[in-house]
Write an enzyme that holds these catalytic residues in place. Structure first.
Site: not given
Ligand code: PAF
Length: 293
Positions: A39, A43, A46, A157, A159, A163, A195, A197
């Protein structure tokens, strides 16, 4: 854009990304295309996902899309950080060759309430209990992105443990031909998980935020020391976080790492994971650790 060693192509449309992926795959269609959905607000965590993707694939596609359907009604979508120019630099430096930056209308051509993907059992526990529509938004957008990009593999990740499990389950259940790779959490020197955040933490909160990692380390040490009762490990997580004045615990769970079913005991028959969520000031943070690896 060609500042680094790899030229970076930035595309916005479905046709554009399909053509770019076909080019990346090569004329013999023999090259493996890896995918890192994000999204934005990239950082070092990623960057590590992109680097890992480059290690296991020949070409890396990154998507940057702030997905509206994974935000709840009280979560501020408009305030989500948007740092595209910097993101493109981070993606390129880490090894991406294509970045896909679609709009809401491209991803959701019939509006945001059209078709949804639910993963019962995983969507509604832990983070899903606090954020009831979050995971159907994640599963839906990731499936749509997989259909658009059609990668050979995708990197997520650890983290966001829930998900990556949700995506693995969805891909397995729906026979989606994408290999899922989970990359360990990237941490700051003092253990805080990276993160987007973390930028909201004041200096005092930033110091306090290490309590999530400290709690997980205490849990791991207890299990290494022979503790097998999941309830006692939960207490260790709970107690460590409650000792931090600026933190308030949301949940501390010890669960089966493949189903998220809460555990009674920790034994060699199944992988166990400890998961915590806590508010530090007004910022909600999550973290996790596998137990007894
Ligand atoms: O982890 C994220 O940044 C989001 O949840 C993802 C996997 C890109 C889906 O929008």
């Amino acid at each position: 854009m060609a500042a680094g060693s790899i030229d970076l192509e930035v595309v916005q449309t479905v046709e554009g990304i399909r053509e770019a992926v076909a080019r990346a795959r090569g004329s013999s269609a023999g090259l493996r295309v890896g995918f890192v959905p994000t999204m934005g607000a990239l950082h070092a965590g990623h960057a590590r996902l992109i680097e890992r993707c480059r290690e296991v694939a020949d070409r890396v596609v990154v998507s940057i899309f702030v997905n509206p359907t994974q935000f709840g009604p009280t979560e501020d979508l408009a305030k989500y950080p948007r740092t595209l120019d910097r993101d493109l630099e981070v993606a390129q430096r880490a090894g991406a060759s294509v970045v896909f930056t679609p709009t809401d209308e491209i991803i959701y051509p019939r509006g945001k309430a059209a078709t949804f993907v639910e993963v019962p059992g995983i969507s509604h526990v832990l983070e899903g209990a606090v954020r009831p529509t979050h995971f159907r938004g994640v599963a839906t957008v990731v499936l749509a992105l997989f259909e658009i990009v059609r990668p050979d593999l995708a990197v997520f990740g650890q983290k966001d443990f829930q998900q990556q499990l949700l995506i693995r389950r969805m891909v397995g259940d729906l026979h989606v031909p994408v290999e899922i790779v989970t990359e360990p959490t990237v941490r700051e020197a003092d253990g805080l998980a990276m993160s987007s955040r973390n930028r909201y933490l004041s200096p005092e909160e930033r110091a306090a935020a290490t309590v999530l990692h400290r709690a997980l380390e205490a849990a791991r040490a207890a299990v290494r020391g022979g503790e097998r009762e999941a309830g006692r490990v939960r207490q260790i997580l709970d107690r460590t976080i409650s000792l931090e004045r600026l933190a308030s615990l949301d949940y501390a769970e010890v669960a089966d790492a493949d189903s998220l079913e809460p555990l009674v005991s920790i034994d060699a028959s199944r992988r166990a994971v400890a998961l915590v969520a806590a508010r530090v000031g007004t910022t909600r943070l999550i973290d996790n650790a596998l137990l007894a690896e």
